[in-house]
Structures are given as structure tokens and as C-alpha cells.
Write a protein that holds these residues in place. Structure first.
Motif, PDB file in Angstrom:
ATOM      1  N   ILE A 111      33.406  30.534  25.123  1.00 55.81           N
ATOM      2  CA  ILE A 111      34.669  30.106  25.585  1.00 55.81           C
ATOM      3  C   ILE A 111      34.651  30.404  27.313  1.00 55.81           C
ATOM      4  N   ALA A 112      33.926  31.497  27.579  1.00 60.76           N
ATOM      5  CA  ALA A 112      33.714  31.745  29.252  1.00 60.76           C
ATOM      6  C   ALA A 112      33.026  30.460  29.872  1.00 60.76           C
ATOM      7  N   SER A 113      31.913  30.101  29.146  1.00 57.93           N
ATOM      8  CA  SER A 113      31.394  29.093  29.733  1.00 57.93           C
ATOM      9  C   SER A 113      32.084  27.780  29.642  1.00 57.93           C
ATOM     10  N   LYS A 114      32.919  27.526  28.541  1.00 55.63           N
ATOM     11  CA  LYS A 114      33.770  26.381  28.470  1.00 55.63           C
ATOM     12  C   LYS A 114      34.610  26.241  29.499  1.00 55.63           C
ATOM     13  N   VAL A 115      35.278  27.233  29.805  1.00 53.20           N
ATOM     14  CA  VAL A 115      36.428  27.346  30.743  1.00 53.20           C
ATOM     15  C   VAL A 115      35.950  27.672  32.292  1.00 53.20           C
ATOM     16  N   GLY A 116      34.938  28.014  32.121  1.00 56.85           N
ATOM     17  CA  GLY A 116      34.265  28.508  33.548  1.00 56.85           C
ATOM     18  C   GLY A 116      34.653  29.561  34.129  1.00 56.85           C
ATOM     19  N   VAL A 117      34.644  30.806  33.199  1.00 52.24           N
ATOM     20  CA  VAL A 117      34.994  32.011  34.002  1.00 52.24           C
ATOM     21  C   VAL A 117      33.862  33.053  33.925  1.00 52.24           C
ATOM     22  N   LYS A 118      34.048  34.093  34.623  1.00 54.37           N
ATOM     23  CA  LYS A 118      33.017  35.174  34.463  1.00 54.37           C
ATOM     24  C   LYS A 118      33.756  36.516  34.496  1.00 54.37           C
ATOM     25  N   VAL A 119      32.804  37.494  34.424  1.00 56.90           N
ATOM     26  CA  VAL A 119      33.489  38.909  34.693  1.00 56.90           C
ATOM     27  C   VAL A 119      34.041  39.254  35.819  1.00 56.90           C
ATOM     28  N   GLY A 120      35.173  39.960  35.975  1.00 56.84           N
ATOM     29  CA  GLY A 120      35.938  40.015  37.234  1.00 56.84           C
ATOM     30  C   GLY A 120      37.068  38.779  37.209  1.00 56.84           C
ATOM     31  N   ASP A 121      36.709  37.714  36.771  1.00 54.39           N
ATOM     32  CA  ASP A 121      37.906  36.620  36.726  1.00 54.39           C
ATOM     33  C   ASP A 121      39.374  37.256  36.333  1.00 54.39           C
TER      34      ASP A 121
END
Lengths: 835, 225
Positions: A601-611
Motif C-alpha cells: 500500500i505504501a508503494s501504491k500511494v507513494g508514501v514512506k516512513v515518516g510521512d
């Protein structure tokens, strides 16, 4: 112009067998494309049916919240804020019942909807397989599903005892429902319909309900209505009945294999139709020469042939659409339906589907038919009339260089996806690489056969040498190799993908569901937990809040499930691949509004740790910080974890949604389940062992992949028809050459051996190139699938490879019967003499 | 020796049966170079194909070297075509995807001969027909005359006793045609092979030693050339 049209019509009529073959080629290709769209739509409809099972045609679902000390029902006219904007408002009393309450082991939880049949028909659907007197649906009556009736051995007219609101009621079964609409899927629990007045009497209420389905009027906005109701009805959860984004996400998971299949279908179709029209052009050359010699311009000829190809496409496409409908019904109804244990599947056929099929058929026919015609017209009129072949054999320049380039491109297409991380870009790049692999391996065919033929020329007997030479130099035979290659590769790819995904999904339960029993209770609170820990055989348990339709607000993306967990021990029950950093993050979920996501899901929505992401449930939205990522194989990936405390307080969820129980060593899982049931009985909504859950949930997934596999078989049949067509075409164009062989002393027996050897080697080459393209594609297909399914490990099914080797070569050898039988009727003189 | 005994041939045309050859009797001795002539539709090519065992008689029989060919099995007929008979056609009828030397070798290869063993023979034939430098070319890369010479070499590769030629110069210019006829004459005189040639050209008959004229399916004249 009319004379040309007359010539074409006469030509079509005189060569009736040829006409039928060409139409068949176009029709089966169209049918295959039609089936591709149809099966994709059928799978989509399966998901839609699942999604609208409860909500039906309604737009909005309003449910009274389960609160400690809260009301069980509210007045039907409570929803006054929006009543003028609605087409309908259906009021349901939704309660839990317990069938056979005195027999713990065989008791069943059942969700009862109190409503009138007219109301139910207004917004939902049901079909009665067997019906008693339903004209007056009042009092102690019940409609159950056929599945439930079979489970308990009941039939229409029988009486069933169900404990509702502490009292046992005897209800007459007045109908057994098919598994459609409201009764579609009972995997999470049985359902039944009872008269509204019966529940009103049981609960001592009137004109009150706890579940409402609303349909907004034309011109009214659904989202605005939801917002208004959410504000006005604080004691209710208000949501869209069907979330389109969530539905589309779910549907896309199964659409991908059909997209891959459609690609190979198009390749196969072009080959099949092109070869047929090549022959037609050859046969028409004398007449074309005559037309040209009497003054007909190229432009007019091109115009006539273009229109002709469009008509072929339309007629073939129309036949193909009819054929496609028949194929769809046969496969879905006769094959998949039988294996779906009664779940009705809707064969989805739409007008747009027919239009798309006709359009593709016309395009394919034009792309396939026009080039050979236009190429022929490039010859001078003299050459056409005298049938002179002035096409100079192209010198094979830079063969080695071309071969190296093609192999290098093949290699690059395999390497590139490995260098990308899971993302939409990776999926797109992988699909492009897969397409290039197919094209490159098709282009490699003549090079490789040229090389192999030279090897055979040095070492083999003369008939084998002739067979290899024919394959090397005859374009139609090369096309048969390519067609077999595409057909076998398609089926290998489709079968491998469906098997792997099916196994992956099924293995999710075995690999990641580490509990023995899961249960849903009416009010799982601390008291419930204390009592549960005392039940004999219960070793330990974990609770979770679970919310579906939680949205990552600014990304317009929906979680499959948002979990609220007490602590990291939850993962002793629902396993996941957790790294050290993610583990630390899970331990500190409660240190703020923290969230751990799956990598997918992180890669699908383009988020990373800290966001920071904004999570919206209903009208409530809160910001959460991404503090960790876990492996995507967890329940197919669109998952998030926050602390139970945050979920409960932020989104006002009072009771735990699910409890997962581990039984003590040496304890019987079924016995512990019964112990729990005995302790809590009516306080439970459902309870299942893991084995029961696996069995129930595998059905839907298996249905989908059986459709895909059935489609693969259909593609194979189409491929065989195409190969038969090509063999016939090849024989027709080689008759003179074959007659020449006879004149120099080739016996009929030797000619049969020649055909058999040609067919054998065609099979070997076709299968060999199929393996090369399929293996390359399967190597990278996980990178395409990972965006949807999470990590997928591709395992090459050696059995399939062996089966298809035997099958491919066997089919080609069987097809050799055609030229063998035709060669018996070969008239040598007719073939060798020119007119 | 070729014996044609009371041979008739009819073709079916719809429901009717059209006679093409009517009660033909003739004998061709070993070493003859026979030209068969006649107007279009006289049945000369039909007679040639019957003698060459590419078609079946309706009545009568044909005996070649003591064997009645219609009674032979397909295997034996094919063997005869490989070993005892050679064919040359008006439009060459070479295999388009084989080279010149492969086309020449073809009857022998079908008879199971080894390519290496044939090399010397093929070299001789290529020298005979003047195509040594074209041995690796395919028919597409040859002129009409060259293709016909390739066909002649093919007809000779298994050293047959009889060569049947159906209008061998019909598709050639006069210069090439003369070259081909001279070659056939040379083969006939030096090797003693029997040649039966269908032709329209009176000049062609001068290269042979006999002329048989057909008209309306009958032999109307047999003369020494």
C-alpha cells in the motif's frame, strides 16, 4: 465497379470452403476476444454481486451503532433530514438468531432481517428455488437459503426453532432461496428473511429499525446526503452502500490476467487471418492482372478491397459475437457454475461488448487483409498477368548481428523489471517487457530455425533434410511455428499465473493465519475477554478492531482493512514478515497517532516512513504518521495497523470486531469451539475454525481462476483451429511443389513421411519457442502481479512443460493427417501444368 | 523400349466423357530421339504423360522395358520415375527453395543416395550443362535457359534410360532454346538415352531421328527425322 464486386462475390461463392475457413478464422478470433471481455465482465459482476449483496440498488446504508447502553432500534422517521431527496428508504430490523439453541455443537448463528417482501424486492433481489405460501408474509415465517436448508435438513413447510432476543420461536419455512442477491454469499454466516411484524412483536417495538437503505433521487448528490446524515445521525454509521473505488480496486486484481490473455489473443488472431488472406490474394492474382490490363486503376482496386475487408470483419465479427456468447455460457454456466457449488454467476453480455468485438474484428481483418493485397498491387501489370515472381530474395545480411541484438533485447527485458521496486511504474514497465519478449521470440524463429536446419542438413537422412528445408523457407510453415508458439506460451503463462496466485491466496491462510478459531461477538469487551480466558481449551487469544472502507484521504485510496491492535502480540495470531524497524514501530503504535502500513500500500500511494497521511472513516478524519512497513503478503496487502486505543477513540468503535483464539496443545479445535459457544451462545454472532474459514473462502477465488483456466483451454482450441487453417493454406500453396516431388520419383509413402517429419519439427520448434517466451515472461510476471497481490513467488510447473511438449508435438503430428489425406488426391498433371 | 498398345484416354467434363487419345499404337526403340508434334488439343502432352506414368490410361496398356506400368504399385512407379525415367517440363518445375545442385540431386536423394557419393556425378552434370558457377544459386536467381538446363541435369542424375520432355524450349528465347536442343541431342548421341519430346517447333524435330504426328487423338504420321 459493379463487375469487380460481381467477381468478388462469385469468387467468394465458388470457393465456399475457403470462404467458410476465412470467416471461421475471423469469427473464432472475435469470439475469443468477446469471451475475454465477457469473462472479465463476469468476474467484475461477481465482485459487484458480492458488493451489493446487502445494499442492493441503494446508495446509502445507515446502521445504528452498537454502543454500551445504547438503543437497539430507532424510529423509522428519524432520517427526516433527507427524506425529500430520496427515491426510497427501506427500514430493516437486523438481529442475530441462534438456530437449534439446545444443541451447542450443531447450533448455527443466523442473521435475520425483518422486512416485507415488497421492501426487499424494492432495493435487493432474491429468487426462491422452492416456495410455499409467501403471499401473506406475516407472523412466524422464515425464508432461508437452500444451502442452510440442506445443512439443517429442512424443507418448505418444516418448522425451525430459532432463539431470538432470549426466546425460542418456531418459524415455518415458506421459501428456500437461491444463492443470489441477499443470499449470495453466506461464507461469514447464514442469513434469513422474517416478517417485520414478527420481529416488532418479539422486541416489543413498532415502526422502528436499526438498518436503513436509501436511494437518492435524481439530481441529489450521494456524498452530500451522506455528509448531512452523518451530521444529523450521530448514533449511526452512514456510508455508501457500494464504494466504487474499493470495488474497482478489488476487480482490478482479477482483470490483469485477462489483459495478458487479450494481448496474446490479438497476436494469434492476426496470424490466423493474415495467412488466410494471403492465400486469397494469391488466387486472385490472375483476375487482378486482367482487371489492371483493361484499365482499372490501383486506387479503385484498393478501395474495393478495403471495403471488402471491412465487410469480412463485420460479418466475421457478428458471427464471432454469437459464438462468443455461446462460448461464455458454455464455460461459465456449464463448467464454472458446476464447480461453484450453486453460486449463481451472471454471464455479462453488453451492447458495448459487441461493438468492441466488431470494431476489433474489422481492425484485425483490415490489418491482416490489406497488406498482402496492397503488396501484390505494387507489382507491374505485366508481372501480375504473367505471374512472374520478381521479388528478389533478400540477402541475409548481418544475420549474426541481428541475432545478437534480439537475444540482448530479450535479456534486457528480463533484467529491467528486477531492478525496479514494486510500483505502478514497475507494473507498466513489466507489461511492456512482456510484450517485447513475445515480439522478440517471434522474430527469433526464422534465425533459430535457419541455424538448426543447417545442423540437420549435415547429419540427417534426406527426407528430414527436405522437411527442415521446407520449414526454413516456407513462410506459412514458419507462421505455424509462431502460432503454436503463441498458443502454447499463452496457456503456459495463464495456467502458471492462475495456479501461483490461487496457491498464494490459499496459502495466505495457512501461512499467515496462526490462530485456530475466529469469532465475532455482539459486544466483545473486557468482561467477555475475562470469561473467554476461563473457557476450557483456550490457551490464548487476541482482539482487534477492524474497519473496512477506511480511506487515505488525500490519496483517494481505500484500505482493505484498518486494524486497531492492542500490541505487537497480535502478530502471533495474524502473521506477517516484520523487520526489526517495523517491529519497533509496532511496539510504539500507542506513542502517538502512528500507523504501520504494508509495503504494497505504501508503494501504491507513494508514501514512506515518516510521512503523514490523513485517514478518514465516515466523517471523521485524523492524521497519522507512518512509522513502519511490513511485508505485503499479509492478506493481499492493502492493510494498515494503528493502536486499538486510537481506533476506538478516533472513530468511535466501542467493541472489538474480531477475536482470534489459539487452543491448548492436545485440545480438539472443534471441542474448544463448542466450549466457547456453550459459554457465550447468543452473545456470539459467528464462530469458525480456521479450517472452516479456508474451505469457505477458497470457493470464490477458485471460481475466478477456473474461469481463467477455462479461458486458457478455449485459447488453445482457437490456436488449434488456426493451425489447421494454416496447414490447409500451406498445402494449397504447395501443391505444385508437391507435384514436382512426385514427378521426380517421391513415392506417396515418402511424401507421408515428409509431412509427418515437417509436422513433428513444427511441433518441436513451436513448443521450444513457446518455452523460451513463456519462461522469460514468467520470470518477470511477479513484478507485474506484486503491485496487486503483494509478493508472489513464481514456481515453474515442470509437469505443465512436459505435458505441453507432448501435447504440442502430438497435436501437430495429428494435424499432419490433413496434408497426408489431401496428397492422396493430388493430381500431378493439374498441379504442374500452367494454364 | 516403350510400347504403347491400343491406348485411349478420356477426361470427364461434367457428365460427359471427352476422348483425347483414341487407340494409339506405337513403339519407341532404345536410343530413339522422338519428337511428338500436333496442333493444340491433339493429345500430344497427354500421350507423353501417359508414357511417363504421370497419368493413367483409360484403355490399353503401356510397357516400358518389359514392365506394364499401370500394373505397378505406387512404390514401384515412383522407383521407375527415380531410376528409369527423367522428366523435363516447359516451365522447368524446379523446387524453389533448393539450390541448383540440390535440385539436380533430388531424384537420387529420394532414392537414398548419399550426398557425398553424388558429388562427383553432380559435378559432371554441372559441367555438362555449363552451370558450375551457379551450383549454390536457387531457381529464382537463374534465367529461363539456366533453369531448364538444371532440369535437364536433374533428369540425368540417376542415369535413366528414358527422358520425357514436354515442350522444353516453349518458354525460352531462340538462343537458349537451341542450346537446350543441342544438349538433348548430345545426350542422345553420346549416352544413347531415349528421348521423347513434345514440341510445337518444326525446327526442333531436326535434332531427333523420328517424328510422330498426332491429330484429334490419332497418330497420323510416323516418320524418320
Amino acid at each position: 465497379m459493379s463487375l469487380i464486386v460481381k467477381y468478388i462475390l462469385n469468387n467468394v461463392r465458388e470457393k465456399l470452403v475457403r470462404t467458410i475457413l476465412v470467416l471461421l478464422s475471423i469469427a473464432v478470433s472475435s469470439a475469443l476476444f468477446f469471451a475475454t471481455i465477457g469473462m472479465k465482465n463476469t468476474c467484475r459482476q461477481m465482485y459487484v454481486d458480492q458488493a451489493v449483496q446487502l445494499g442492493g440498488s441503494s446508495d446509502i446504508k445507515v446502521a445504528l451503532k452498537d454502543e454500551i447502553g445504547g438503543a437497539e432500534f430507532i424510529a423509522n422517521d428519524s432520517l427526516t433530514a433527507t427524506s425529500e431527496k430520496l427515491d426510497y428508504q427501506i427500514n430493516i430490523m437486523s438481529v442475530e438468531g441462534l438456530y437449534n439453541p439446545d444443541d451447542i455443537e450443531n447450533s448455527e448463528y443466523i442473521n435475520l432481517w425483518g422486512t416485507t417482501l415488497e421492501d426487499l424486492e424494492t432495493f435487493n433481489s432474491y429468487e426462491l428455488a422452492e416456495a410455499g405460501d409467501t403471499s401473506s408474509f406475516e407472523g412466524n415465517k422464515i425464508i432461508v437459503s437452500q444451502v442452510f436448508a440442506t445443512e439443517i435438513g429442512a424443507k418448505v413447510g418444516d418448522t425451525v426453532d430459532i432463539k431470538i432476543n432470549g426466546e425460542v420461536a418456531s418459524l415455518e419455512v415458506v421459501g428456500l432461496a437461491e444463492q443470489v442477491g441477499f443470499f449470495l454469499n453466506e461464507s461469514t454466516g447464514y442469513r434469513a428473511i422474517v416478517p417485520k411484524d414478527f420481529l416488532e412483536t418479539t422486541y416489543g417495538v413498532s415502526e422502528m429499525s436499526n438498518l436503513f437503505f436509501l436511494k437518492v433521487a435524481d439530481g441529489a448528490d450521494v456524498n452530500d446526503t451522506i455528509d448531512q446524515l452523518t451530521e444529523a445521525m450521530e448514533n449511526c454509521t452512514v456510508q455508501a452502500s457500494v464504494n466504487e473505488s474499493d470495488l474497482n480496486q478489488a476487480v482490478n486484481t482479477v482483470v490483469m490476467p485477462f489483459m495478458v490473455s487479450a494481448l496474446t489473443v490479438i497476436f494469434m488472431s492476426i496470424f490466423i487471418i493474415y495467412t488466410s488472406f494471403n492465400l486469397i490474394t494469391l488466387e486472385r492474382m490472375p483476375a487482378i492482372g486482367t482487371f489492371r490490363s483493361v484499365g482499372l486503376s490501383k486506387r479503385r482496386l484498393k478501395f474495393v478491397f478495403t471495403v471488402e475487408s471491412i465487410i469480412w470483419g463485420l460479418v466475421g465479427g457478428a458471427i464471432g459475437s454469437i459464438l462468443g456468447i455461446a462460448v461464455l455460457y458454455t464455460i461459465v454456466v456449464a463448467y464454472v457454475q458446476q464447480l461453484s457449488e450453486g453460486t449463481k454467476l451472471t454471464v455479462s453480455v453488453s451492447g458495448m461488448q459487441i461493438v468492441e468485438t466488431l470494431l476489433l474484428s474489422v481492425v484485425l481483418t483490415m490489418v491482416s487483409a490489406i497488406p498482402p493485397l496492397f503488396k501484390a498491387l505494387k507489382k507491374s501489370t505485366k508481372d501480375i498477368i504473367l505471374d512472374l515472381d520478381t521479388e528478389k530474395k533478400k540477402a541475409k545480411k548481418h544475420v549474426l548481428l541481428k541475432l545478437i541484438v534480439l537475444v540482448a533485447i530479450y535479456g534486457l527485458c528480463i533484467i529491467i523489471p528486477h531492478t525496479l521496486s514494486t510500483s505502478l511504474l514497475c507494473m507498466i514497465v513489466t507489461i511492456v517487457c512482456m510484450t517485447v519478449i513475445i515480439v522478440v521470440t517471434l522474430m527469433l524463429v526464422p534465425f533459430a530455425i535457419d541455424f538448426i536446419a543447417k545442423l540437420f542438413a549435415k547429419s540427417s537422412d534426406n527426407t528430414t533434410m527436405l522437411a527442415m528445408r521446407n520449414i526454413e523457407t516456407n513462410k506459412t510453415l514458419l507462421n505455424i511455428v509462431r502460432l503454436l508458439q503463441i498458443a502454447v506460451a499463452s496457456i503456459l503463462i495463464i495456467s502458471n499465473i492462475s495456479n501461483v496466485i490461487s496457491n498464494t491466496i490459499n496459502s495466505v491462510y495457512e501461512t499467515y493465519h496462526l490462530y485456530d478459531i475466529s469469532l465475532v461477538g455482539r459486544a466483545i469487551d473486557q468482561d467477555f475477554c475475562d470469561r473467554l480466558s476461563e473457557v476450557e481449551g483456550v490457551e490464548s487469544f487476541a482482539n482487534s478492531y477492524e474497519i473496512s472502507l477506511a480511506q487515505i484521504e488525500d490519496k483517494n485510496f481505500y484500505f482493505n482493512t484498518l486494524y486497531g491492535i492492542d500490541d505487537e502480540s497480535f502478530f502471533d495470531y495474524m502473521g506477517a514478515e516484520i523487520g526489526d524497524e517495523a517491529y519497533e514501530a509496532l511496539c510504539s503504535l500507542n506513542d502517538g497517532r502512528n500507523i504501520v502500513l504494508t509495503e504494497l500500500i505504501a508503494s501504491k500511494v507513494g508514501v514512506k516512513v515518516g510521512d503523514i497521511i490523513s485517514i478518514k472513516v465516515g466523517a471523521k478524519s485524523y492524521d497519522y504518521t507512518v512509522t513502519g512497513l511490513v511485508d505485503s503478503s499479509f492478506k493481499l496487502g492493502n492493510i494498515g495497523f494503528i493502536s486499538a486505543a486510537n481506533l476506538s477513540s478516533d472513530y468511535e468503535v466501542t467493541y472489538y470486531t474480531n477475536t482470534y483464539v489459539k487452543v491448548a496443545d492436545k485440545a480438539s479445535v472443534e471441542q474448544v469451539r463448542n466450549n466457547i459457544k456453550a459459554e457465550f451462545l447468543e452473545e456470539l454472532i459467528s464462530i469458525q475454525t480456521l479450517d472452516e474459514l479456508i474451505e469457505i473462502n477458497s470457493d470464490l477465488i477458485v471460481s475466478i481462476f477456473r474461469i481463467i483456466n477455462a479461458y486458457a483451454i478455449l485459447a488453445l482450441i482457437i490456436g488449434i483451429i488456426g493451425m489447421v487453417n494454416n496447414v490447409l493454406v500451406c498445402f494449397a500453396t504447395r501443391q505444385r511443389e508437391l507435384a514436382m516431388y512426385r514427378t521426380v520419383g517421391m513415392s506417396a509413402k515418402t511424401m507421408r513421411q515428409l509431412f509427418l517429419k515437417e509436422s513433428f519439427f513444427l511441433g518441436v520448434f513451436g513448443v521450444l519457442f513457446a518455452f523460451i517466451s513463456a519462461t522469460g515472461i514468467l520470470n518477470i510476471v511477479p513484478y507485474m502481479l506484486s503491485f496487486i497481490f503483494g509478493n508472489v513467488t513464481m514456481k515453474y510447473n515442470l509437469t505443465l512443460y512436459i505435458v505441453f511438449t507432448i501435447f504440442g508435438i502430438g497435436v501437430m503430428c495429428m494435424i499432419s493427417i490433413i496434408p497426408i489425406s489431401r496428397s492422396r488426391k493430388l493430381n500431378i498433371i493439374e498441379c504442374i501444368k500452367y494454364e | 523400349m516403350i510400347e504403347v498398345n491400343n491406348v485411349s484416354k478420356s477426361f470427364a467434363l461434367g457428365k460427359a466423357s471427352v476422348p483425347v487419345l483414341k487407340n494409339i499404337n506405337l513403339t519407341i526403340s532404345d536410343g530413339d530421339f522422338v519428337s511428338i508434334m500436333g496442333p493444340s488439343g491433339s493429345g500430344k502432352s497427354t500421350l507423353l504423360y501417359l508414357m511417363g506414368d504421370l497419368d493413367n490410361v483409360s484403355e490399353g496398356n503401356i510397357v516400358i522395358n518389359g514392365k506394364e506400368i499401370s500394373k505397378l504399385s505406387d512404390e514401384l512407379q515412383s522407383k521407375m520415375r527415380r531410376k528409369e525415367i527423367g522428366f523435363i517440363f516447359q516451365f522447368y518445375n524446379l523446387i524453389p527453395n533448393l539450390t541448383v545442385e540440390e535440385n539436380i540431386m533430388l531424384p537420387a536423394l529420394l532414392d537414398g543416395a548419399d550426398k557425398k557419393e553424388l558429388k562427383k556425378k553432380v559435378d559432371e552434370l554441372l559441367t555438362l550443362v555449363g552451370l558450375q558457377e551457379r551450383r549454390k544459386h536457387t531457381p529464382r536467381e537463374l534465367s529461363g535457359g539456366q533453369q531448364q538446363r538444371t532440369a535437364i541435369a536433374r533428369a540425368l542424375v540417376t542415369n535413366p534410360d528414358i527422358i520425357f520432355a514436354d515442350e522444353p524450349i516453349g518458354n525460352l528465347d531462340s538462343k537458349s532454346g537451341v542450346e537446350v536442343l543441342k544438349l538433348l541431342q548430345k545426350i542422345n548421341r553420346e549416352s544413347g538415352k531415349t528421348i521423347v519430346m513434345v514440341t510445337h517447333s518444326e525446327e526442333s524435330t531436326q535434332y531427333g531421328n523420328r517424328v510422330i504426328r498426332l491429330k484429334d487423338g490419332h497418330v497420323v504420321e510416323q516418320a524418320n527425322g
